[in-house]
Write a protein that holds these residues in place. Structure first.
Motif, PDB file in Angstrom:
ATOM      1  N   ASP A   1       1.091  -1.081   0.122  1.00 24.84           N
ATOM      2  CA  ASP A   1       0.048  -0.164   0.009  1.00 24.84           C
ATOM      3  C   ASP A   1       0.929   1.298  -0.098  1.00 24.84           C
ATOM      4  OD1 ASP A   1      -2.876  -1.101   0.952  1.00 24.84           O
ATOM      5  OD2 ASP A   1      -1.248  -2.332   1.942  1.00 24.84           O
TER       6      ASP A   1
ATOM      7  N   LYS B   1       1.121   2.012  -7.097  1.00 21.16           N
ATOM      8  CA  LYS B   1       0.324   1.051  -8.328  1.00 21.16           C
ATOM      9  C   LYS B   1      -0.573   1.592  -8.883  1.00 21.16           C
ATOM     10  CE  LYS B   1      -1.212  -1.687  -5.031  1.00 21.16           C
ATOM     11  NZ  LYS B   1      -2.347  -1.099  -5.505  1.00 21.16           N
ATOM     12  N   THR B   2      -1.449   2.173  -8.115  1.00 22.72           N
ATOM     13  CA  THR B   2      -2.736   2.709  -8.758  1.00 22.72           C
ATOM     14  C   THR B   2      -2.339   3.961  -9.768  1.00 22.72           C
ATOM     15  OG1 THR B   2      -3.722   2.035  -6.845  1.00 22.72           O
ATOM     16  CG2 THR B   2      -5.046   3.440  -8.280  1.00 22.72           C
TER      17      THR B   2
ATOM     18  N   GLU C   1      -8.017  -5.539  -8.153  1.00 22.32           N
ATOM     19  CA  GLU C   1      -8.746  -6.360  -7.246  1.00 22.32           C
ATOM     20  C   GLU C   1      -8.251  -5.927  -5.744  1.00 22.32           C
ATOM     21  OE1 GLU C   1      -7.451 -10.465  -7.583  1.00 22.32           O
ATOM     22  OE2 GLU C   1      -8.310 -10.928  -9.534  1.00 22.32           O
ATOM     23  N   PRO C   2      -9.027  -6.125  -4.875  1.00 12.60           N
ATOM     24  CA  PRO C   2     -10.441  -6.887  -4.924  1.00 12.60           C
ATOM     25  C   PRO C   2     -11.357  -5.975  -5.483  1.00 12.60           C
ATOM     26  CG  PRO C   2     -10.235  -6.094  -2.663  1.00 12.60           C
ATOM     27  CD  PRO C   2      -8.815  -5.587  -3.360  1.00 12.60           C
TER      28      PRO C   2
ATOM     29  N   ARG D   1     -15.556  -6.787  -2.012  1.00 12.17           N
ATOM     30  CA  ARG D   1     -14.531  -5.783  -1.760  1.00 12.17           C
ATOM     31  C   ARG D   1     -14.778  -5.013  -0.243  1.00 12.17           C
ATOM     32  NH1 ARG D   1     -10.169  -2.565  -3.578  1.00 12.17           N
ATOM     33  NH2 ARG D   1     -10.402  -0.508  -2.677  1.00 12.17           N
TER      34      ARG D   1
ATOM     35  N   LEU E   1     -12.433  -5.272   2.928  1.00 14.80           N
ATOM     36  CA  LEU E   1     -11.560  -4.025   3.466  1.00 14.80           C
ATOM     37  C   LEU E   1     -12.249  -3.648   5.072  1.00 14.80           C
ATOM     38  CD1 LEU E   1     -11.319  -1.675   0.515  1.00 14.80           C
ATOM     39  CD2 LEU E   1      -9.854  -3.314   1.418  1.00 14.80           C
TER      40      LEU E   1
ATOM     41  N   PHE F   1     -10.899 -13.285  -1.193  1.00 14.67           N
ATOM     42  CA  PHE F   1     -10.100 -12.898  -2.316  1.00 14.67           C
ATOM     43  C   PHE F   1     -10.167 -13.941  -3.490  1.00 14.67           C
ATOM     44  CE2 PHE F   1      -7.634 -10.518   0.824  1.00 14.67           C
ATOM     45  CZ  PHE F   1      -7.814  -9.197   0.181  1.00 14.67           C
TER      46      PHE F   1
ATOM     47  N   ARG G   1     -11.597 -13.227  -7.261  1.00 15.49           N
ATOM     48  CA  ARG G   1     -10.920 -13.304  -8.499  1.00 15.49           C
ATOM     49  C   ARG G   1     -11.642 -14.546  -9.527  1.00 15.49           C
ATOM     50  NH1 ARG G   1      -6.126 -14.719  -6.155  1.00 15.49           N
ATOM     51  NH2 ARG G   1      -5.938 -12.428  -5.604  1.00 15.49           N
TER      52      ARG G   1
ATOM     53  N   ASP H   1      -4.737  -3.677 -11.432  1.00 17.40           N
ATOM     54  CA  ASP H   1      -4.050  -3.302 -10.150  1.00 17.40           C
ATOM     55  C   ASP H   1      -4.256  -4.233  -9.115  1.00 17.40           C
ATOM     56  OD1 ASP H   1      -3.665  -1.829  -7.868  1.00 17.40           O
ATOM     57  OD2 ASP H   1      -4.746  -0.072  -8.640  1.00 17.40           O
ATOM     58  N   ARG H   2      -3.264  -5.213  -8.852  1.00 16.35           N
ATOM     59  CA  ARG H   2      -3.164  -6.191  -7.828  1.00 16.35           C
ATOM     60  C   ARG H   2      -3.828  -7.427  -8.434  1.00 16.35           C
ATOM     61  NH1 ARG H   2      -1.451  -5.089  -3.131  1.00 16.35           N
ATOM     62  NH2 ARG H   2      -1.513  -3.222  -2.139  1.00 16.35           N
TER      63      ARG H   2
ATOM     64  N   SER I   1      -0.665 -10.660  -4.819  1.00 16.40           N
ATOM     65  CA  SER I   1      -1.259  -9.881  -3.652  1.00 16.40           C
ATOM     66  C   SER I   1      -1.694 -10.902  -2.421  1.00 16.40           C
ATOM     67  CB  SER I   1      -2.120  -9.130  -3.755  1.00 16.40           C
ATOM     68  OG  SER I   1      -1.908  -7.959  -4.494  1.00 16.40           O
ATOM     69  N   THR I   2      -2.095 -12.159  -2.955  1.00 20.19           N
ATOM     70  CA  THR I   2      -2.662 -13.021  -2.155  1.00 20.19           C
ATOM     71  C   THR I   2      -1.253 -13.878  -1.423  1.00 20.19           C
ATOM     72  OG1 THR I   2      -4.420 -13.483  -3.607  1.00 20.19           O
ATOM     73  CG2 THR I   2      -3.990 -15.055  -1.896  1.00 20.19           C
TER      74      THR I   2
ATOM     75  N   TYR J   1       0.501 -10.890   0.988  1.00 18.90           N
ATOM     76  CA  TYR J   1      -0.041 -10.408   2.009  1.00 18.90           C
ATOM     77  C   TYR J   1      -0.534 -11.644   2.889  1.00 18.90           C
ATOM     78  CZ  TYR J   1      -0.391  -5.454   0.598  1.00 18.90           C
ATOM     79  OH  TYR J   1       0.007  -4.051   0.488  1.00 18.90           O
TER      80      TYR J   1
ATOM     81  N   PHE K   1      -6.009  -2.950   6.349  1.00 21.79           N
ATOM     82  CA  PHE K   1      -4.658  -3.344   5.933  1.00 21.79           C
ATOM     83  C   PHE K   1      -3.500  -2.276   6.448  1.00 21.79           C
ATOM     84  CE2 PHE K   1      -7.199  -6.333   3.475  1.00 21.79           C
ATOM     85  CZ  PHE K   1      -6.522  -7.637   3.447  1.00 21.79           C
TER      86      PHE K   1
HETATM   87  P1  TYD Z   1      -6.942  -1.617  -1.720  1.00 25.50           P
HETATM   88  O1  TYD Z   1      -7.781  -0.667  -1.101  1.00 25.50           O
HETATM   89  O2  TYD Z   1      -7.460  -1.839  -2.993  1.00 25.50           O
HETATM   90  O3  TYD Z   1      -5.666  -1.147  -1.665  1.00 25.50           O
HETATM   91  P2  TYD Z   1      -4.718  -0.505  -2.629  1.00 25.50           P
HETATM   92  O4  TYD Z   1      -5.330   0.623  -3.314  1.00 25.50           O
HETATM   93  O5  TYD Z   1      -3.389  -0.503  -2.193  1.00 25.50           O
HETATM   94  O6  TYD Z   1      -4.693  -1.782  -3.930  1.00 25.50           O
HETATM   95  O7  TYD Z   1      -7.206  -2.466  -0.548  1.00 25.50           O
HETATM   96  C1  TYD Z   1      -6.994  -3.988  -0.913  1.00 25.50           C
HETATM   97  C2  TYD Z   1      -5.952  -4.523   0.092  1.00 25.50           C
HETATM   98  O8  TYD Z   1      -6.338  -5.868   0.009  1.00 25.50           O
HETATM   99  C3  TYD Z   1      -4.665  -4.141  -0.046  1.00 25.50           C
HETATM  100  O9  TYD Z   1      -4.156  -3.792   1.266  1.00 25.50           O
HETATM  101  C4  TYD Z   1      -3.903  -5.727  -0.165  1.00 25.50           C
HETATM  102  C5  TYD Z   1      -4.893  -6.558   0.230  1.00 25.50           C
HETATM  103  N1  TYD Z   1      -5.023  -7.877  -0.873  1.00 25.50           N
HETATM  104  C6  TYD Z   1      -4.457  -9.081  -0.087  1.00 25.50           C
HETATM  105  O10 TYD Z   1      -4.444  -8.867   1.113  1.00 25.50           O
HETATM  106  N2  TYD Z   1      -4.609 -10.237  -0.967  1.00 25.50           N
HETATM  107  C7  TYD Z   1      -5.170 -10.109  -2.248  1.00 25.50           C
HETATM  108  O11 TYD Z   1      -5.257 -11.037  -2.958  1.00 25.50           O
HETATM  109  C8  TYD Z   1      -5.451  -8.873  -2.831  1.00 25.50           C
HETATM  110  C9  TYD Z   1      -6.069  -8.674  -4.194  1.00 25.50           C
HETATM  111  C10 TYD Z   1      -5.362  -7.826  -2.137  1.00 25.50           C
END
Ligand code: TYD
Length: 204
Positions: free
Chosen positions: A9, A13-14, A36-37, A47, A51, A63, A67, A88-89, A93-94, A97, A145
């Motif tokens: 985070d 990325k975004t 994702e998500p 999502r 969150l 997740f 997906r 974006d992810r 990420s899975t 994280y 997160f």
């Molecule tokens: P998000 O608000 O989309 O964060 P970001 O803008 O950084 O992408 O929140 C997604 C959160 O979910 C982010 O902290 C990472 C986490 N995540 C996982 O833990 N596992 C996963 O498979 C995915 C896709 C995201």
């Protein structure tokens, strides 16, 4: 072609995903930008659940559901119609994280990643690598997160770096502490190279 953008985070990325989308669209490519998500209409609810929830095992299943729906309803149809998909992810990420950050078993995550992706794999993954303290200082709004603390993000970063070492052909590491314009230029050459390789492969 399927491009995924990964990083902790606050790694940028975004912003990078949006800039790549604008650039490729301006170059005349048909591009889909997703994330994702929550990348498919029916997964908005997932999502929100993810969150606001802090049970890593429950989230892992959410997740995978997210997906599986995202791949079948959004990513696969776009790839089949010849679009470039920027996500974006995605499944890294899975692992980073859930596995390295929260300590869920890596074999459980890897197997379910494979199943939920329905055979789809990114052609190229751009990993924005950055010191967690610098990344988190950039994040204004805190989700579950983002309130995890520095040692959590050190583990997630380590997980990403290990994935990059294991899958050096797919995952390209970029130093995300540099100015955004430098990062974008490097990302553009990575995508250009991947596009050329894909074209060469398809012509074989
Ligand atoms: P998000 O608000 O989309 O964060 P970001 O803008 O950084 O992408 O929140 C997604 C959160 O979910 C982010 O902290 C990472 C986490 N995540 C996982 O833990 N596992 C996963 O498979 C995915 C896709 C995201």
């Amino acid at each position: 072609m399927f491009v995924t953008i990964e990083g902790i985070d606050g790694s940028g990325k975004t912003t990078l995903a949006q800039k790549l989308y604008q650039w490729l669209s301006a170059e005349g490519y048909d591009v889909l930008l997703t994330r994702e998500p929550g990348g498919a209409p029916a997964t908005q609810i997932l999502r929100q659940l993810i969150l606001s929830n802090n049970d890593p095992l429950v989230n892992a299943f959410l997740f995978f559901a997210d997906r599986a729906e995202h791949v079948s309803k959004v990513i696969l149809p776009a790839l089949e119609s010849g679009k470039i998909v920027i996500c974006d992810r995605f499944f890294d990420s899975t692992i980073a994280y859930g596995g390295y950050g929260f300590g869920l078993p890596l074999d459980f995550l890897t197997l379910n990643n494979e199943i939920s992706c329905r055979g789809v794999r990114p052609d190229i993954t751009i990993l924005l690598d950055i010191e967690p303290s610098l990344a988190l200082s950039r994040v204004s709004e805190k989700t579950v997160f983002e309130s995890m603390g520095m040692s959590f993000y050190e583990r997630v970063r380590k997980g990403y770096l290990e994935l990059a070492k294991k899958e050096a052909d797919r995952i390209v590491l970029l130093d995300a502490a540099r100015p955004p314009s430098e990062i974008l230029n490097e990302a553009k050459s990575i995508v250009n190279r991947a596009l050329r390789e894909k074209l060469r492969y398809n012509l074989r």
